[in-house]
Write a protein that holds these residues in place. Sequence first.
Motif, mmCIF file in Angstrom:
data_model
loop_
_atom_site.group_PDB
_atom_site.id
_atom_site.type_symbol
_atom_site.label_atom_id
_atom_site.label_comp_id
_atom_site.label_asym_id
_atom_site.label_seq_id
_atom_site.Cartn_x
_atom_site.Cartn_y
_atom_site.Cartn_z
ATOM 1 N N ASN A 177 8.649 10.979 2.327
ATOM 2 C CA ASN A 177 9.852 10.272 1.892
ATOM 3 C C ASN A 177 11.084 10.630 2.696
ATOM 4 O O ASN A 177 12.190 10.264 2.323
ATOM 5 N N PHE B 6 11.941 9.778 5.732
ATOM 6 C CA PHE B 6 12.339 8.900 6.822
ATOM 7 C C PHE B 6 12.889 7.590 6.288
ATOM 8 O O PHE B 6 12.503 7.148 5.209
ATOM 9 N N ASP B 7 13.784 7.000 7.054
ATOM 10 C CA ASP B 7 14.315 5.707 6.652
ATOM 11 C C ASP B 7 13.284 4.607 6.856
ATOM 12 O O ASP B 7 13.283 3.609 6.159
ATOM 13 N N GLU B 8 12.429 4.819 7.853
ATOM 14 C CA GLU B 8 11.363 3.846 8.046
ATOM 15 C C GLU B 8 10.112 4.337 7.322
ATOM 16 O O GLU B 8 9.604 5.414 7.631
ATOM 17 N N PRO B 9 9.599 3.568 6.379
ATOM 18 C CA PRO B 9 8.445 4.030 5.600
ATOM 19 C C PRO B 9 7.215 4.330 6.466
ATOM 20 O O PRO B 9 6.511 5.308 6.224
ATOM 21 N N ARG C 135 6.995 5.406 9.481
ATOM 22 C CA ARG C 135 7.163 6.680 10.189
ATOM 23 C C ARG C 135 6.759 7.833 9.276
ATOM 24 O O ARG C 135 6.013 8.722 9.665
ATOM 25 N N TYR D 205 4.776 -2.771 -2.753
ATOM 26 C CA TYR D 205 4.729 -3.169 -1.356
ATOM 27 C C TYR D 205 4.879 -4.682 -1.239
ATOM 28 O O TYR D 205 5.613 -5.192 -0.397
ATOM 29 N N ARG E 108 8.373 -5.816 -1.869
ATOM 30 C CA ARG E 108 9.243 -5.507 -0.747
ATOM 31 C C ARG E 108 9.055 -6.528 0.371
ATOM 32 O O ARG E 108 10.009 -7.040 0.937
ATOM 33 N N ILE F 198 11.824 -9.084 1.923
ATOM 34 C CA ILE F 198 12.189 -9.140 3.332
ATOM 35 C C ILE F 198 12.050 -10.561 3.861
ATOM 36 O O ILE F 198 12.904 -11.074 4.563
ATOM 37 N N GLU G 103 15.013 -12.974 5.372
ATOM 38 C CA GLU G 103 14.998 -13.569 6.700
ATOM 39 C C GLU G 103 15.033 -15.080 6.638
ATOM 40 O O GLU G 103 15.029 -15.753 7.653
ATOM 41 N N GLY G 104 15.068 -15.604 5.438
ATOM 42 C CA GLY G 104 15.197 -17.060 5.302
ATOM 43 C C GLY G 104 13.874 -17.736 5.541
ATOM 44 O O GLY G 104 13.725 -18.401 6.538
#
Lengths: 217, 217, 225, 225, 240
Positions: free
Chosen positions: E144, E146-149, E151, E228, E231, E235, E239-240
């Motif tokens: 937990n 990292f900002d990027e999961p 990673r 997941y 999420r 996203i 992103e439309g």
Amino acid sequence: MAEFTGNNLTCIRGERVVFAKLTFAIGEGEVLYLRGPNGSGKSTLLRLMAGLLRPVGGQILWNGESTLENAKTYRDLLHYIGHQDAIKTVLTVEENLTFWAEMSGVDPAKRSVGEALENFSLSHLASLPARFLSAGQRKRLNLARICASPAPLWLLDEPANSLDKASVGVLRSAITAHQEKGGLVAVATHEELSPESNVLNISEFTNNMKAPKENVA
Amino acid sequence: MAEFTGNNLTCIRGERVVFAKLTFAIGEGEVLYLRGPNGSGKSTLLRLMAGLLRPVGGQILWNGESTLENAKTYRDLLHYIGHQDAIKTVLTVEENLTFWAEMSGVDPAKRSVGEALENFSLSHLASLPARFLSAGQRKRLNLARICASPAPLWLLDEPANSLDKASVGVLRSAITAHQEKGGLVAVATHEELSPESNVLNISEFTNNMKAPKENVA
Amino acid sequence: MNVFWKVFTSLIQREIRLAIRHGADSMMVVMFFVLVVVLFPLGVGPEPGILTRISAGVIWVAALLSAMLSMDRLFQTDFEDGSLDLLILTPQPLELLVLAKTIAHWLTTGLPLIIISPLLALLLNMETSGYGVLLAALALGTPTLSLIGTIGAALILGARRSGFLLSLLILPLFIPTLIFGVSAVDAALIDLPSKPQLLVLGGLLLASFALCPWASAAALRQAAE
Amino acid sequence: MNVFWKVFTSLIQREIRLAIRHGADSMMVVMFFVLVVVLFPLGVGPEPGILTRISAGVIWVAALLSAMLSMDRLFQTDFEDGSLDLLILTPQPLELLVLAKTIAHWLTTGLPLIIISPLLALLLNMETSGYGVLLAALALGTPTLSLIGTIGAALILGARRSGFLLSLLILPLFIPTLIFGVSAVDAALIDLPSKPQLLVLGGLLLASFALCPWASAAALRQAAE
Amino acid sequence: MFNYFANPTRFLRLTSKLQPIAMVVTLITMGAGLYYSLFQSPPDYQQSETVRMMYVHVPAAWMAMFCYVALAASSAVVLIWRHMVADIVAKSTAPIGACFTFLALATGSLWGKPMWGTWWVWDARLTSVLILFFLYLGYMVLYNAFDEPTRGARAAAILAIVGVINVPIIKFSVDWWNTLHQPASVVKMDGPAIHSSMLTPLLLMAVGYTAFYFWVLFIRSRAELSAYKVRALRIRQAEG
Ligand code: HEM
Ligand SMILES: Nc1ncnc2c1ncn2[C@@H]1O[C@H](COP(=O)(O)OP(=O)(O)OP(=O)(O)O)[C@@H](O)[C@H]1O
Ligand SMILES: Nc1ncnc2c1ncn2[C@@H]1O[C@H](COP(=O)(O)OP(=O)(O)OP(=O)(O)O)[C@@H](O)[C@H]1O
Ligand SMILES: [Mg+2]
Ligand SMILES: [Mg+2]
């Protein structure tokens, strides 16, 4: 003979699709210009090409062979220049350059540290600690790295940043000389470096650019 | 009314004279372009103007008063953008910008953080940690700082580096708008930002450029 | 092979040069080691009995802390200034480069620590019968610390709260070295054989030598993504 | 005045936020403090008698080391990423900003250390009569350490061998705090009054409060040149 | 096989069937095991009633190791094939394993006080189990951090794989070093050396613990999987 291609590349960073289904090809003696607004994914694509990132889809090929599977031999072939300059400020200009030339593993006879320094007019600074360099001198030192040991593929991320006119000229002729020797170049830049033939506009492959357009249409 | 001048400035760094007897003047609504090859001393002069460096000779005046002697009031008047971007990567884009706006000590009513983000099209990234920004986005965040809180004098060191065409346009119009409000700008750049009127070519004042020529003559 | 060797030594050279010129890490570690040990008599009071009793423990704890302290910047600067990307992109296997960096790290932090330790043992009134074993144990133990530390140093790159994480990750892995290191010296001080403990320390060294460079290299590749 | 106050608090806020998000420095310090104290019983062996005897010393030495450890990055990151230039260029007096940074540093390193110290004293079997004085002494002593440390942290910017330098510069200045801190607790443990020592600690705090921000600000201006 | 289960929808379908089964097995075997161990099995001639601690302690210690192996195995899959489901299994296993380890440590300590006269000794087995506990903690914190999961997932996976050498050390530490701790008496080459009146409840408890693990694993990984999906959906919307 040498050919560097990417097929259907998709890249995700931080759970966001940066670009999708991107395809490119660079032939011997060719320069590929990567274009696109800030944040469109030029640096990302260059890191992908270098093998620092892995694509979630698609593959990158050198002479038809996957670069990921032949990573070790492939890394022999490339020079990468990123946004960060990898310069140690406590080492002298020459020490910095010599170190990377040695790390390249290229036969010492084929290296040309002195010549590279000369080329980018850094010779008079050779024994200065790199801390004292101005922004443009740092960039030049970074660029000198690609000339100090030979490699067929150059991946350059905004190499002309903070360079003065004269140095941009040096860079341009270094690229031309490399082309003439049959080298391949991929370069991300916002400026005109030379009459461009081979341009890849990344924003064509970015999702967030495309989606709104389709919505509008 | 406002006037920013330097008289007979001499600067030594690391026991080397960078430039000597340099004189400049910027009037209200004027832009001074600093030109010169890499390592000629543009950044050094800007740091001198900002008061980060002290000249060994000569003085810098704001409305005829020495900036060194009135450092406290003078620092109220300027925005400086150097080569380093002063961005904390763990803070979000907005937190970064807000912090510097607060530190400027400007009346909160006169600050415009949201507007500055909007201007440099960073609004959609506002809550992202700054680590994820691309090179150009970082530069834009740094530039947004000068628009977030007002100050009459802008000192910009290569502000157009790594910006795409659109952002260079934004920068250009920000400078023009500042000029129209009577602001003063000194900018070091290798590119053409606008039809230039007021250009200072630093290499005219650098010793190492002059000396060899005299030797030859 | 020849190329590898050349690259290997030039990386070690650079690291040592950086350590000497910059000194932030290496000298800090040695200073720190000395300080922990010197401050102790100051803090605890100079009663020889107590000092003698705790000497081995103090020296080992100091060595452990110094090693941990020096770890967090091992790859950090290379990560931040882009050198790590370039190191990964060199044709040489990254494992080899990690090993070179580890060796350089040990040469600039572990070795000075070993060299200075007899002096500190003297300062703490350790009995002379322990000196030889202390040196041997440190010589076997500090490279293990460096090797294990690289894993932690590589894993935390780009993480939040990296300092905290580093200690959490590598300290537990340091504990066996500490325990066997101290007990080797303690055994020697009461005239028991300390060979078993030294053998374990040797085993730990071999195991971490075989494992750590691989794990760190994998972690570094992840970090560059 | 109002502006000053706003700027002051927003700088403190940023520092704390950075410490929490990044944590490299602050959490590392607390972890380190805990570790020094926890590792000791491991290294020395868990005999309660000895532990009790050395408890005050161990805690103070650990506090000193943690404070020193956290110092070297206090201005370093700001220096490297250009924030220092901008801080110098803000209209506020740099002394004030230094003070704000020092306070933030103490809040994120000294304070947690004080809060956790009773637990560690327990772990080291300190007698309960010492707890109050230990807390008081730490509360007076750790800000002094932070204040003195800033001078060192500012002086070493851009210097070669900065780590080595830092310890050399500030450690001698730390020693009085250490000695009076330990002797305050030791006095309490043998039921002597510890007020004189606490008064000296208070005096040290006042003196460094009056002196250190000025010295550090001057050093910082020098570093930015 | 991996590809088969790597499909999230298939994984969801499969686990939805297995989850109630695991629950039933857990309740039955645990109930029976507790009954046997508390009321049916005899007190030990040396250890008297404290021996009943065994029925909690030993299976917990086994599961601590089992979970770690599961964690390392799924982590290897994460690193090599980058399968999302493996990542979810690993992420869900870690806290369960940490709980088992904590249980083994706590019950061992409680048992140690009457048996060895101390809560804790720094012998090889106890130390290696403590390290196991820290490895679990390190895994969870690193995951937990990292900002990027992605990673975090990969960094933690590397840690998990490195830590797996600790498992044989735990297992064989009693044979390699003479320690206070009991050597293996159930899982041995030449068959268990323990009376069946004690073996039965022990095995019942072991099966119960295992079923419990799977039960919780299914619950947790299903929750992770839905998170997941949410999420990803968000996203895509953004992103439309
Ligand atoms: C905190 C302290 C303790 C820890 C960490 C611990 C850990 C373990 C572990 C990991 C195992 C599994 C070993 C294997 O499968 O080979 C185990 C099994 C066992 N433990 Fe402990 N233990 C502790 C304290 C104790 C105490 C105090 C006793 C009783 C004197 C005890 C008795 C046993 C027994 C009888 C086994 C079963 C061995 C077998 O049949 O395989 N343990 N323990
Ligand atoms: N701290 C220093 N000590 C000694 N020399 C220095 C120091 N900093 C800069 N210099 C030297 O002073 C000269 C002027 O540097 P400066 O950064 O001002 O150049 P510049 O005009 O901004 O160049 P660029 O276009 O590359 O940014 C350079 O030759 C540089 O090597
Ligand atoms: N680690 C990351 N996690 C999440 N998103 C990222 C990460 N790194 C970059 N990005 C995002 O990916 C996008 C592409 O970034 P990239 O650096 O490739 O852009 P670029 O085309 O090089 O832009 P520039 O011209 O500004 O250098 C950006 O929008 C950026 O915010
Ligand atoms: Mg880029
Ligand atoms: Mg410059």
